[in-house]
Design a protein around this motif. Sequence first.
Motif, short mmCIF file in Angstrom:
data_model
loop_
_atom_site.label_atom_id
_atom_site.label_comp_id
_atom_site.label_asym_id
_atom_site.label_seq_id
_atom_site.Cartn_x
_atom_site.Cartn_y
_atom_site.Cartn_z
N ILE A 168 -59.45 149.18 118.32
CA ILE A 168 -58.99 148.10 119.19
C ILE A 168 -60.07 147.02 119.27
O ILE A 168 -61.22 147.30 119.62
CB ILE A 168 -58.66 148.61 120.59
CG1 ILE A 168 -57.58 149.70 120.54
CG2 ILE A 168 -58.20 147.46 121.50
CD1 ILE A 168 -57.29 150.35 121.86
N GLY A 169 -59.70 145.82 118.93
CA GLY A 169 -60.62 144.70 119.06
C GLY A 169 -60.00 143.60 119.92
O GLY A 169 -58.80 143.34 119.85
N TRP A 170 -60.79 143.02 120.79
CA TRP A 170 -60.26 141.92 121.59
C TRP A 170 -61.37 140.93 121.93
O TRP A 170 -62.54 141.28 121.99
CB TRP A 170 -59.57 142.42 122.86
CG TRP A 170 -60.45 143.15 123.86
CD1 TRP A 170 -60.78 144.46 123.85
CD2 TRP A 170 -61.07 142.59 125.03
NE1 TRP A 170 -61.58 144.77 124.92
CE2 TRP A 170 -61.76 143.63 125.67
CE3 TRP A 170 -61.11 141.31 125.60
CZ2 TRP A 170 -62.49 143.44 126.85
CZ3 TRP A 170 -61.83 141.12 126.78
CH2 TRP A 170 -62.50 142.18 127.37
N THR A 171 -60.97 139.70 122.10
CA THR A 171 -61.88 138.63 122.49
C THR A 171 -61.27 137.88 123.67
O THR A 171 -60.09 138.06 124.00
CB THR A 171 -62.12 137.65 121.33
OG1 THR A 171 -60.86 137.09 120.92
CG2 THR A 171 -62.77 138.36 120.14
N GLY A 172 -62.06 137.05 124.30
CA GLY A 172 -61.60 136.35 125.49
C GLY A 172 -62.19 136.98 126.73
O GLY A 172 -63.22 137.66 126.68
N ALA A 173 -61.55 136.79 127.86
CA ALA A 173 -62.07 137.30 129.13
C ALA A 173 -60.93 137.70 130.05
O ALA A 173 -59.85 137.11 130.02
CB ALA A 173 -62.93 136.23 129.81
#
Length: 541
Positions: free
Chosen positions: A66-71
């Motif tokens: 699982i990869g995620w970016t942002g906030a």
Amino acid sequence: MDVPVEPVALVLDRLSVSVEGRELLREVSLEIVPGKITVIVGGSGAGKSVLLRILAGLVRPDEGAIGWTGAVSIAAPQEPSTALPPARVGVVFQNFALLDQWSPLGNVQLAIDHRSNRALPPEQTAAQWLEELRVPTATPVAVLSGGQKQRLAIARTLAAAPAVVLYDEPTSGLDAASGRQVAELIRRTQQTHRRTSVVVTHDYPTLLAIADDVLLLDAAAKTLLRLPREQWEQIPQRMQPVQTAAAVVQEPSSGWFPAAGAQVKATVSQLVGAIEATGAAVVTTLRPGGPVSGRARWKWISRFLWHYLRLVGGFSAVVYLAIAGVIVGFTATYFTFKFLPYRVYTQPLLLEDLLASIGFALYRILVPVLATILVAARCGAAVAADIGVKRYGSQIEAMQTLGISPMRYLQLPILVAFLLATPLLSGLAFQVARGVSLICFSSMHPELGPYFWQQHFHRQLLADGFAGGGFWLAGGWTDRSWLWVLTKTLVCGAGIALISYYQGNRPKGSASDVSDAITATVLWATLFVLVVHFVVALYEF
């Protein structure tokens, strides 16, 4: 005592999510309405569960597949947003994730003692939470009904005073009538405690009745869409199952040895990481401060320690090691004298030396090796099963949402339990083996009696710093051979503890994964024990 809670908004800022290279969300920015019930719907495979784990702070941006970016942040009205996790998000898990070793009161009290802001008094006592949600206090968690477990899970989550409450498929597996009761319970709880509530579900017909806002996880557009109320009736047509890509074909291994070498390397790497993490857990445990008071922290660490002491060194383990002592004590004594070559001529000459050799072998080699192997098999498997069930049942994730460190509350007590129990169980096995050897020898040589056995059985042990019935002390501190026994026993115990914890704590997708973790623990812990004894024997002798 009721404490007013200011509803907060859950803010997503340019959130992008992918799983194994498949993009689920792209640059999503929105605000979940404070103080309301927001229902998130989407087709199978759209990524609802992944999104919930990210909102709960359970997935790091670079964690595995699982990869995620942002906030993801929390913002109170007219206040700047605060990044997670200082304003904690609570989760009511689909499988409840209750800690079966504690009572319903214990589960809720654990959450109260680890609530997000301990500067404020708790809203209610544990008993008052259970009374409000109609959960019996005296019934063990394991025998509660499904509805009672769900209400207990809600009580525990709310008792931690989270800013936001996430519900993971709360009506999954329920009939229509039970589903409506759960939906009404969520609505009533939200109205009473004014928590911003987010319900992730595929059961939209039941939960739309309590929704204030609806977000559709649109897999085609890779976004979260806020649906106006007049479009809610279109949800069935827009919740199509997601067609996932074919499974990635892994490169074939070039043979058994490279695969085995990679497994050994990974296991050694895990063990090294476990040692480093354990050291960090010890330091953070001893260091004062943090959101949890020292008194509360040590109270719960001691309770977990007692739980694992009973698991590792309880009655069944005592009986297990005592039986092992009976077997090895009888075997070493009886067969040595029964099948000694030309024993009619040689036994009178060698009797004294044979007894001394039996005592030395039992004390220095046979009992420590057998006892630690059995500890690895029995106790390591028990701990791996306990942690594996906690991982599979989301109990470890539930602890994390409460701000509880698994290393501090699980791994550290497990390590201490093994360091205490392993030498004690080994000592018990030796004492039993010693007693059986005495009985066996006396029955085979009644003319010599126990005094002769006592005089010669301990001859080499007294020289090595052993006295009487003690396992490692006495005879003076100048000869420290007993330290070899204690050292290798403690090293074996520590290794078994770390292997069983990390095998149990690996991701679990099914009950068979728990079984695999138990098997792997027995194999790797036993191998570790044998290597320790081999290396120590080479250096010691």
